[in-house]
Design a protein around this motif. Structure first.
Motif, PDB file in Angstrom:
ATOM      1  N   VAL A  76       0.847  -1.197   0.000  1.00 24.56           N
ATOM      2  CA  VAL A  76       0.000   0.000   0.000  1.00 24.56           C
ATOM      3  C   VAL A  76       0.880   1.244   0.000  1.00 24.56           C
ATOM      4  CG1 VAL A  76      -1.698   1.349   1.289  1.00 24.56           C
ATOM      5  CG2 VAL A  76      -1.912  -1.141   1.143  1.00 24.56           C
ATOM      6  N   THR A  77       0.703   2.096  -0.984  1.00 25.13           N
ATOM      7  CA  THR A  77       1.495   3.327  -1.086  1.00 25.13           C
ATOM      8  C   THR A  77       0.635   4.589  -1.111  1.00 25.13           C
ATOM      9  OG1 THR A  77       1.501   3.152  -3.509  1.00 25.13           O
ATOM     10  CG2 THR A  77       3.351   2.152  -2.326  1.00 25.13           C
ATOM     11  N   GLU A  78      -0.664   4.451  -1.435  1.00 25.41           N
ATOM     12  CA  GLU A  78      -1.490   5.643  -1.605  1.00 25.41           C
ATOM     13  C   GLU A  78      -1.894   6.298  -0.292  1.00 25.41           C
ATOM     14  OE1 GLU A  78      -4.293   2.287  -3.090  1.00 25.41           O
ATOM     15  OE2 GLU A  78      -2.186   2.426  -2.545  1.00 25.41           O
ATOM     16  N   VAL A  79      -1.930   5.524   0.798  1.00 25.90           N
ATOM     17  CA  VAL A  79      -2.223   6.086   2.115  1.00 25.90           C
ATOM     18  C   VAL A  79      -1.271   5.476   3.129  1.00 25.90           C
ATOM     19  CG1 VAL A  79      -4.664   6.627   1.701  1.00 25.90           C
ATOM     20  CG2 VAL A  79      -4.029   4.338   2.522  1.00 25.90           C
ATOM     21  N   ASP A  83      -3.152   9.184   8.114  1.00 24.75           N
ATOM     22  CA  ASP A  83      -3.859   9.967   7.094  1.00 24.75           C
ATOM     23  C   ASP A  83      -5.351  10.066   7.431  1.00 24.75           C
ATOM     24  OD1 ASP A  83      -1.615  10.412   5.572  1.00 24.75           O
ATOM     25  OD2 ASP A  83      -1.996   8.764   4.168  1.00 24.75           O
ATOM     26  N   GLY A 143      -7.583   1.405  -1.738  1.00 19.31           N
ATOM     27  CA  GLY A 143      -8.123   2.310  -2.743  1.00 19.31           C
ATOM     28  C   GLY A 143      -9.459   2.913  -2.363  1.00 19.31           C
ATOM     29  N   CYS A 145      -9.824   4.446   0.373  1.00 17.96           N
ATOM     30  CA  CYS A 145      -9.449   5.553   1.256  1.00 17.96           C
ATOM     31  C   CYS A 145      -8.964   6.729   0.409  1.00 17.96           C
ATOM     32  CB  CYS A 145      -8.331   5.139   2.201  1.00 17.96           C
ATOM     33  SG  CYS A 145      -8.697   3.730   3.263  1.00 17.96           S
ATOM     34  N   THR A 146      -9.602   7.874   0.540  1.00 17.58           N
ATOM     35  CA  THR A 146      -9.198   9.067  -0.197  1.00 17.58           C
ATOM     36  C   THR A 146      -8.732  10.127   0.786  1.00 17.58           C
ATOM     37  OG1 THR A 146     -10.874   8.601  -1.898  1.00 17.58           O
ATOM     38  CG2 THR A 146      -9.902  10.803  -1.879  1.00 17.58           C
ATOM     39  N   LYS A 147      -7.471  10.515   0.700  1.00 22.16           N
ATOM     40  CA  LYS A 147      -6.919  11.522   1.592  1.00 22.16           C
ATOM     41  C   LYS A 147      -7.529  12.888   1.318  1.00 22.16           C
ATOM     42  CE  LYS A 147      -2.442  11.655   1.929  1.00 22.16           C
ATOM     43  NZ  LYS A 147      -1.002  11.583   1.581  1.00 22.16           N
ATOM     44  N   LYS A 316     -10.667  10.088  -5.972  1.00 25.05           N
ATOM     45  CA  LYS A 316      -9.380  10.767  -5.795  1.00 25.05           C
ATOM     46  C   LYS A 316      -9.355  12.118  -6.500  1.00 25.05           C
ATOM     47  CE  LYS A 316      -6.909   8.479  -9.618  1.00 25.05           C
ATOM     48  NZ  LYS A 316      -5.761   7.603  -9.960  1.00 25.05           N
TER      49      LYS A 316
END
Length: 365
Positions: A76-79, A83, A143, A145-147, A316
């Protein structure tokens, strides 16, 4: 180590929900555990409890949520832990035919967590819309999870996870509402009210709200409607045509049907101007069919008849932008939070929903 937390579960069709202990596994590859801060009570949760979605009981309810990432799995790299995120049910795959043609908002293979959350006896839970956020913590695909801006109010921005995004997106993404276009919204519950707000932010005028509840029409005015029509008292199609009748208009440029019934869809069809757009965002039941409309009328009026899935959003792209507008005071998401409640108050919130007393009850943990 797996964690035991409290969550709200529908164990059987039409039975009251229960607050029980549930088990959250450690996140596996591509997964994240999120500590839930707030989650809206949506009609979809009630549909799950009533067996209107499917019969895969028991359900872990809740899906309009915001919270903080607690742990992530391999790859996992997007979050990352810490966060602040809004959860979504469109974690796009990047590989299906919709994604390949550059339309990921139509992704046909969205991701959910691979592992299952369970009851303490090992019974697997079906999370509502792949989220299950009426719980202290939940397991989702990363995916989902949207920061967003961590300073934003969780109870407000979490609503972008479903109804508010569906309404705003139905106007802007699906309907193509822009400055100067005329809009009518039929049905002014949470999704319809969000369509009105989205149309106002986009610069539409006039914006006509149609409903049979004066309380909802009053709220619609607060959110940007320039005109209101109580369709219990008048023919809404004639009322809409009268409002926009200058310059030969036969209706509005865009009609958003946020009820999901054949009779209101027919009203929306005829309330359009020539070459106008009809957007269906209200969710019909499986037994409903299109009303009897002459095919020549479909051909002769032109335009487009569309349905809107989740406001045709790309989380996103859309969530951070809308949260920024909220933080700037240009998008009043707070207006949708009628009340903040505890995790044990969801049955009472369902009852208020039945009576039209709330736009959204929001569980705050």
């Amino acid at each position: 180590m797996p964690q035991t937390v409290q969550g709200v579960v529908a164990l059987a069709k039409s039975e009251p929900v229960q607050l029980v202990d549930i088990v959250i596994p450690d996140p596996g590859p591509g997964e994240a555990v999120v500590r839930v801060q707030a989650c809206g009570v949506c009609h979809t949760d009630l549909h799950y409890r009533e067996g209107g979605i499917n019969d895969e009981f028991p359900f872990l309810l809740g899906h309009e949520a915001a919270g903080t990432v607690e742990a992530v799995g391999e790859g996992v790299t997007e979050v990352a832990p810490g966060d602040f995120v809004v959860l979504n049910w469109r974690a796009v795959c990047g590989e299906c035919r919709a994604c390949d043609r550059g339309e990921p908002w139509y992704c046909f293979a969205t991701h959910n967590a691979s592992q299952k959350m369970t009851l303490t006896d090992g019974t697997e839970l079906s999370p509502a819309l792949g989220i299950g956020a009426f719980a202290e913590k939940t397991l989702v695909a990363a995916g989902q999870c949207t920061k967003v801006d961590p300073e934003a109010r969780a109870a407000a921005v979490g609503l972008l996870g479903c109804g508010v995004m569906a309404g705003i997106g139905a106007a802007i993404n699906t309907g193509g509402v822009t400055r100067g276009k005329s809009v009518a919204v039929i049905g002014c519950g949470g999704v319809g009210a969000a369509s009105i707000m989205g149309s106002a932010v986009a610069g539409a005028s006039p914006i006509i709200a149609v409903d049979i509840d004066e309380r909802k029409l009053a709220k619609a005015r607060e959110l940007g409607a320039t005109h209101v029509v109580n369709s219990k008292d008048v023919d809404p199609v004639e009322a809409i045509r009268e409002i926009v009748g200058g310059n030969g208009a036969e209706g509005v440029d865009v009609v958003i049907e946020a009820v999901g019934r054949p009779e209101t869809w027919k009203q929306a069809f005829y309330a359009r101007d020539l070459a106008g757009v009809l957007v269906l965002v209200g969710v019909p039941t499986p037994d409903m069919t299109l009303p009897d409309i002459p095919l020549l009328d479909v051909f002769g009026r032109g335009g487009a008849l569309k349905s809107s899935w989740y406001g045709d959003c790309l989380p996103k792209r859309d969530f951070p932008m809308l949260v920024d507008l909220y933080q700037q005071g240009r998008l009043d998401l707070d207006a949708f939070v009628t009340e903040e409640i505890g995790i044990g108050d969801i049955e009472a919130a369902f009852e208020k929903m039945h009576h039209g007393d709330v736009l959204r009850s929001v569980v705050v943990l």
